[in-house]
Design an enzyme around this catalytic site. Sequence first.
Site, short mmCIF file in Angstrom:
data_model
loop_
_atom_site.label_atom_id
_atom_site.label_comp_id
_atom_site.label_asym_id
_atom_site.label_seq_id
_atom_site.Cartn_x
_atom_site.Cartn_y
_atom_site.Cartn_z
N GLY A 1 0.83 -1.20 0.00
CA GLY A 1 0.00 0.00 0.00
C GLY A 1 0.86 1.24 0.00
N CYS A 2 0.31 2.37 -0.42
CA CYS A 2 1.12 3.58 -0.56
C CYS A 2 1.67 4.06 0.78
CB CYS A 2 0.33 4.68 -1.29
SG CYS A 2 -1.24 5.12 -0.52
N HIS A 3 0.80 4.29 1.77
CA HIS A 3 1.28 4.72 3.09
C HIS A 3 2.16 3.64 3.71
CE1 HIS A 3 -1.36 8.22 3.29
NE2 HIS A 3 -2.36 7.46 2.93
#
Length: 314
Positions: A116-118
């Site tokens: 995921g990005c975060h």
Amino acid sequence: MKKTRIFIDGREGTTGLRISSRLSQREDIELITLSEEMRKDTAARKQALNSCDIAFLCLPDAAAVEAVSLIDNPDVKVIDASTAHRTNPDWAYGFPELSAAHLEKIKNSKRVAVPGCHASGFIALVYPLVAGGILPASSLLTCHSVTGYSGGGKKMIAQYEGTAREDFLNSPRQYGLTQEHKHLKEMKAVTGIEKAPVFCPIVADFYSGMAVTVPVFAENLCEGKSIDDIIEVYKNTYNSDFVKYTESTGSDAMLCAEKMSGSDGMEIFVKGNSERILLIARYDNLGKGASGAAVECMNILMGADPKTGLNLSF
């Protein structure tokens, strides 16, 4: 030259469109596409999923699980950009720079989950410290993350870029207020920490790019460890074309979250002082935080140079 056949299930979403755009210019790739009227047809999707060499899943979690269930060709490799399989031990976690073991698992797997990005930033910062005995797995951590609005997908992009834009969009907005953000499970599982961090994600009025910060008190490090040990671990771990430990944040002593927009790399910083330490990862939420990471994993599965088709300017 034999081309690798690629099918993107969920091509119309932000990540799917970015992957498709990246691959459309490559001579070693043959993209399998479905017409607009057939793209949600289960039989057509199943045929495409079983006739490709590598399938990208750019879908909601339930749809990604369904897509995997439609595959009965044992030779098909899958790269899932959803949250569905990121903590599944049978799937490789698609962040090869974390360790040699992560890279080898990707190389030898037919199932890869894109981070995921975060989570990409948090895990890049915390995983090597826990694995290296610098940060206890029992640490109680917080994570602050500022991201561009493209991370919210088509609906949020339209909200920010539409003609009837609301005034409240001019200021940064914190979300995930219930502390149930979908990346928390992944952040805990991959790093090996015992409790998920208190997570404060913020979306701001710029298109792409992000900065993830994990503050740490030096007194909470493992006995005898200091900020110098953290820096040494990052220097040894992150010295590739994709992820690099970086000393300087720029000439104005501030860190701009948007600076890596358009890049598929990630910068790692250690700031603060000997008592209060800031661990920072800066990258593009659409690059190393999404489609760039997915294409890097595809290159590895193909046996191609991992940098092929990617922008690794820092």
